[in-house]
Design an enzyme around this catalytic site. Structure first.
Site, PDB file in Angstrom:
ATOM      1  CD  GLN A   1      16.254 -12.562  37.602  1.00 14.45           C
ATOM      2  OE1 GLN A   1      16.350 -11.353  37.428  1.00 14.45           O
ATOM      3  NE2 GLN A   1      15.763 -13.376  36.678  1.00 14.45           N
TER       4      GLN A   1
ATOM      5  CB  SER B   1      19.639 -12.786  35.653  1.00 16.73           C
ATOM      6  OG  SER B   1      18.702 -11.754  35.430  1.00 16.73           O
TER       7      SER B   1
ATOM      8  CG  ASP C   1      14.642 -12.765  32.883  1.00 18.51           C
ATOM      9  OD1 ASP C   1      15.067 -12.688  34.047  1.00 18.51           O
ATOM     10  OD2 ASP C   1      15.360 -12.558  31.885  1.00 18.51           O
TER      11      ASP C   1
END
Length: 362
Positions: free
Chosen positions: A346, A294, A212
């Site tokens: 993502q 996100s 991430d």
């Protein structure tokens, strides 16, 4: 009465473990159920973020799910949705649901909750080792020829000028730097600090944590838009920090140094060269990030048995599309020996500051 950050008092950091293992440690909550866990230690709230670092929720959900599957099964995919911003001042409960146990595949869902509300949810699939048969269809993207980071000499600064935090990184260049945004590829070496235990589940959780980092921010990078457009804006973000993690000082230093490394050159260019030009340009040509968060995150683990997260791994990120206030990023991760170990996707909200306030709300 002060607010309790974790459900139970955190134990002392275990110096025999790698920092990432301390950060991701879980505690079972048997009073609630057999498959319920909580974060043992406070979680990091990055400067400027709406909530906790998303990689922590991803990795701890994976760690919780792995506790419910046999040792000869390894995760091959997880699909995640960020529902609400996690509050670093409130404990998280991870509820694992055993959806299916098959001979070759196992399915789990994990929901992370704070005060009874879901903040994060993921579905994971595990496959049994060596269940593909002797004859298989095989191919993989080759790792680009990027040299490993040079080991600093004694007294030199480390790769990312970071003395703390659970992992370190080193920039590996941008491919097609002068091309269109969708043609650029941002490369970076990453690895966890210290030595992680030999149990492979610890390396998988560590990898999930790292995926991430820098991810949706790739959209801003390929458009040459800094995340913080001024020192004052960065200072405001730091003041907005809630409860930092056990690695408080180190994590904040890491964030500041990463921001400095990524944005100083661009900010300097804007201040020294672009300010005079901006007076002549239309305001629409000047772009600043208003919101970046996100929405979903997927990881496909290709070789879960054959890598170490405490050794250098090369990441390559690209953004094939952005529009409608969102951006999509693809990421490939190779072990240092060239093995493709994961592919990630993502999508996130990427909104620019507008002359008028946006009407839509998430």
């Amino acid at each position: 009465m002060s607010k309790r950050v974790t459900l139970f008092d955190p134990p002392q950091l275990n110096d025999s473990k790698a920092p990432i293992e301390n950060v991701l440690e879980l505690t079972p909550v048997d009073d609630i159920g057999p498959d319920v866990f909580t974060n043992t230690r406070p979680l990091w709230h990055p400067p400027g973020a709406r909530g906790i670092y998303g990689g922590a929720a991803i990795a701890q959900c994976l760690a919780a799910a792995m506790r419910t599957v046999p040792a000869d099964f390894a995760v091959h995919s997880m699909h995640c949705y960020f529902v609400l911003a996690g509050d670093s001042e409130i404990p998280i409960l991870y509820h694992v649901e055993r959806v299916r146990d098959g001979r070759s595949f196992i399915t789990r869902t994990v929901q992370a909750r704070q005060q009874g509300r879901p903040i994060f949810t993921t579905t994971l699939s595990f496959s049994k080792a060596n269940s593909g048969g002797r004859k298989q269809v095989q191919h993989a993207s080759s790792m680009p020829p990027v040299p490993l980071p040079t080991v600093p000499s004694p007294g030199q600064k480390r790769f990312d000028e970071n003395r703390g935090g659970p992992f370190e990184s080193a920039k590996a260049g941008i491919v097609n730097r002068d091309s269109n945004p969708e043609e650029k590829k941002v490369r970076r070496w990453v690895r966890c600090r210290g030595r992680i235990s030999d149990a492979q589940h610890a390396h998988l959780s560590a990898l999930a944590y790292i995926t991430d980092s820098f991810f949706v921010g790739t959209v801003a990078r390929v458009h040459d838009i800094p995340r913080f457009s001024s020192a004052a804006e960065l200072k405001m973000a730091l003041k907005a920090l809630k409860n930092p993690s056990d690695l408080e000082n180190e994590d904040i230093v890491r964030s500041l140094n990463e921001l400095k490394e990524e944005e100083t050159a661009e900010l300097q260019r804007r201040l020294e060269g672009a300010l005079s030009k901006l007076k002549e340009k239309n305001k629409e040509d000047h772009k600043e990030i208003g919101m970046m968060v996100s929405l979903d995150h997927s990881i496909y683990f290709h070789n879960p048995w054959t890598f170490r997260a405490d050794e250098w791994m090369l990441t390559e990120m690209e953004s094939p599309w952005a529009g409608e206030g969102r951006g999509l990023v693809l990421q490939k991760i190779w072990a240092k020996d060239g093995t493709l170990i994961a592919t990630c996707t993502q999508e996130g909200v990427v909104r620019l500051k507008q002359d008028e306030p946006p009407r839509a709300k998430i």
